[in-house]
Design an enzyme around this catalytic site. Structure first.
Site, PDB file in Angstrom:
ATOM      1  CE  LYS A  37      -7.420   1.390   4.023  1.00  0.00           C
ATOM      2  NZ  LYS A  37      -6.100   1.818   4.559  1.00  0.00           N
ATOM      3  CB  CYS A  93      -4.507  -1.432   4.557  1.00  0.00           C
ATOM      4  SG  CYS A  93      -3.517  -1.467   6.085  1.00  0.00           S
ATOM      5  CD  GLU A 120      -2.577   1.163   2.705  1.00  0.00           C
ATOM      6  OE1 GLU A 120      -3.600   1.872   2.791  1.00  0.00           O
ATOM      7  OE2 GLU A 120      -2.156   0.453   3.645  1.00  0.00           O
TER       8      GLU A 120
END
Length: 295
Positions: A116, A153, A43
């Site tokens: 995200k 993540c 990331e």
């Protein structure tokens, strides 16, 4: 038999774009030379992890995707090497800012983006200051390496994300990551919990999974630090780790999977056939009973 060779990478990043991208490119080239067709970088690999504290000046690092230098550089690299390469970047879109992955196919085409969805907010990981919640929904891409789902993540802690991608046809799950020390509790090591959560996604959905994390100590302007614990890994369709990196090394690991055999096994188990979505209404609420008026 359809064999797929994949690679995870792991490296330290700092605030030097050229240095970070040069390092990432070397890893991608090495992985491709060893036969990898799908390569996962961590990331926000092109910069330091600026989310340790809240500093508005870091918002200027975001770029619009159509002129993002990291996207352009690694899309060209994917085309040159003939590899599938998700590219994680800090995106500016008008007045909004997103933690975004651009999915690049083996011919260099940008297949689309994923922003995200789950944005953490805690000491050492103050991402809500920087990123708007993703508005793309979960995504699955048809690529030269097969049908691939990717979360970013904090998404990896939510089984709903993995299951949604599996239902959309994903055959392998990817999670680029930046995680390490827990500032509120310096004695707590979350790395095994982190791995086990994702290994459960692999096992529950009967498909391989790749997670790439960063390593090293990074310090915010006010002096607070995160120490990223690495332990990037590849899990098989049973959730067993088949490759793992340690807490400090920079490099890569490769694994190969017979995707046809895994597909047949997944069909035979019936975990998707026997789902009861009409019973899962609580998943559409925050408190287990109250549905949003927006639903």
């Amino acid at each position: 038999m359809t064999m797929l060779t994949v690679a995870i990478t792991q490296m330290a990043s700092d605030n030097d774009w050229t240095k970070n991208c040069d390092k990432a490119e070397r890893l991608v080239r090495e992985a491709a030379a060893k036969g990898a067709r799908l390569i996962l970088l961590q990331e926000l690999f092109d910069g330091d992890y600026f989310c340790i504290e809240q500093h508005a000046k870091f918002l200027t690092q975001a770029e619009e995707l159509d002129r993002h230098p990291t996207v352009k550089r690694f899309a060209a690299l994917a085309k040159e090497l003939g590899v599938v390469l998700p590219v994680s970047v800090f995106e500016r879109a008008g007045t909004a800012h997103y933690n975004t992955t651009v999915f690049v196919d083996a011919d260099g085409r940008e297949l689309g983006i994923y922003r995200k969805s789950h944005i953490p907010d805690g000491r050492g990981y103050q991402e809500k200051f920087y990123f708007s919640p993703g508005d793309t929904g979960f995504k699955v891409w048809d690529t030269a390496a097969g049908r691939i789902g990717l979360g970013i993540c904090w998404d990896q802690w939510f089984p709903e994300c993995a299951r949604a991608m599996a239902l959309m046809g994903a055959e392998i799950l990817l999670y680029p990551t930046a995680i390490g020390s827990e500032p509120p509790n310096p004695d707590y090591d979350s790395s095994s919990h982190w791995q086990n959560c994702m290994r459960g996604h692999a096992a529950a959905n009967i498909m391989p999974l790749m997670a790439s994390n960063r390593v090293g100590k990074e310090t915010a302007p006010d002096g607070r630090s995160d120490i990223f614990y690495g332990r990037s890994f590849i899990a098989d369709y049973q959730g067993e780790k088949v490759e793992e990196m340690d807490r400090t090394e920079e490099g890569l690991r490769l694994a190969s999977f017979d995707m046809d055999a895994i597909r047949e096994l997944r069909r035979s188990w019936g975990v998707f056939r026997d789902r009861r979505p009409e019973l899962y209404g609580a998943l559409m609420t925050l408190d287990g009973k109250t549905k949003s008026a927006a639903v």
